[in-house]
Write a protein that holds these residues in place. Structure first.
Motif, PDB file in Angstrom:
ATOM      1  N   PRO A  50      16.904   3.238  -0.326  1.00 57.36           N
ATOM      2  CA  PRO A  50      18.468   3.668  -0.178  1.00 57.36           C
ATOM      3  C   PRO A  50      19.242   3.410  -1.193  1.00 57.36           C
ATOM      4  CG  PRO A  50      18.215   1.518   0.906  1.00 57.36           C
ATOM      5  CD  PRO A  50      16.750   2.046   0.375  1.00 57.36           C
ATOM      6  N   THR A  63      18.344  11.413  -1.911  1.00 54.08           N
ATOM      7  CA  THR A  63      18.530  11.095  -0.539  1.00 54.08           C
ATOM      8  C   THR A  63      18.814  12.203   0.632  1.00 54.08           C
ATOM      9  OG1 THR A  63      19.638   9.052  -1.526  1.00 54.08           O
ATOM     10  CG2 THR A  63      20.135   9.376   0.934  1.00 54.08           C
ATOM     11  N   GLN A  67      16.633  13.080   4.073  1.00 58.11           N
ATOM     12  CA  GLN A  67      17.206  13.248   5.178  1.00 58.11           C
ATOM     13  C   GLN A  67      17.204  14.390   5.706  1.00 58.11           C
ATOM     14  OE1 GLN A  67      21.280  11.531   4.285  1.00 58.11           O
ATOM     15  NE2 GLN A  67      20.444   9.462   4.400  1.00 58.11           N
ATOM     16  N   ASN A  95      14.780   4.280   3.524  1.00 57.15           N
ATOM     17  CA  ASN A  95      15.723   5.170   3.735  1.00 57.15           C
ATOM     18  C   ASN A  95      15.361   6.381   4.724  1.00 57.15           C
ATOM     19  OD1 ASN A  95      18.256   6.368   3.408  1.00 57.15           O
ATOM     20  ND2 ASN A  95      17.731   7.711   1.821  1.00 57.15           N
TER      21      ASN A  95
END
Length: 120
Positions: A50, A63, A67, A95
């Motif tokens: 992260p 990121t 996701q 993450n």
């Protein structure tokens, strides 16, 4: 029936376009309901950290792509336990969820489960 695809991502997120390309392939495959999984191996596990400062290196932050994998139906995410340990990384601090952490002997069996394998 669509052939299954395993994408093995071995590059750090800031070492060039390879990490982004691997995620793009996964997102595109997921958009077409292709059965696929991603294995983060070697420096590829660094993508899972992260709070990456991609702007400092004039790179795109990955990121959001990570996701988005679940939204595109890419839920089979794997990381190599040896690669994580060699880089001092703990699976709990990463993450991505859900993430399956595999030992070296489990990786060969994982690769055998897929019809096609791309290493990036």
């Amino acid at each position: 029936m669509a052939k299954s695809l395993l994408i093995i991502s071995r590059q750090a997120p800031w070492s060039g376009p390879s990490a982004r390309e691997a995620l793009d392939i996964a997102l595109a495959g997921g958009a077409f309901d292709l059965p696929l999984g991603m294995l983060f191996l070697d420096d590829g596990v660094l993508q899972l950290l992260p709070s990456q400062n991609a702007k400092a290196l004039q790179q795109k932050d990955l990121t959001a792509n990570l996701q988005a994998l679940e939204m595109f139906g890419v839920e089979d995410l794997f990381a190599c336990s040896t690669s994580l340990a060699e880089r001092g990384m703990s699976p709990e601090a990463l993450n991505v969820e859900p993430l399956n952490v595999l030992h070296d002997d489990e990786i060969a069996a994982l690769i055998d489960r897929y019809d096609q394998v791309i290493t990036i």
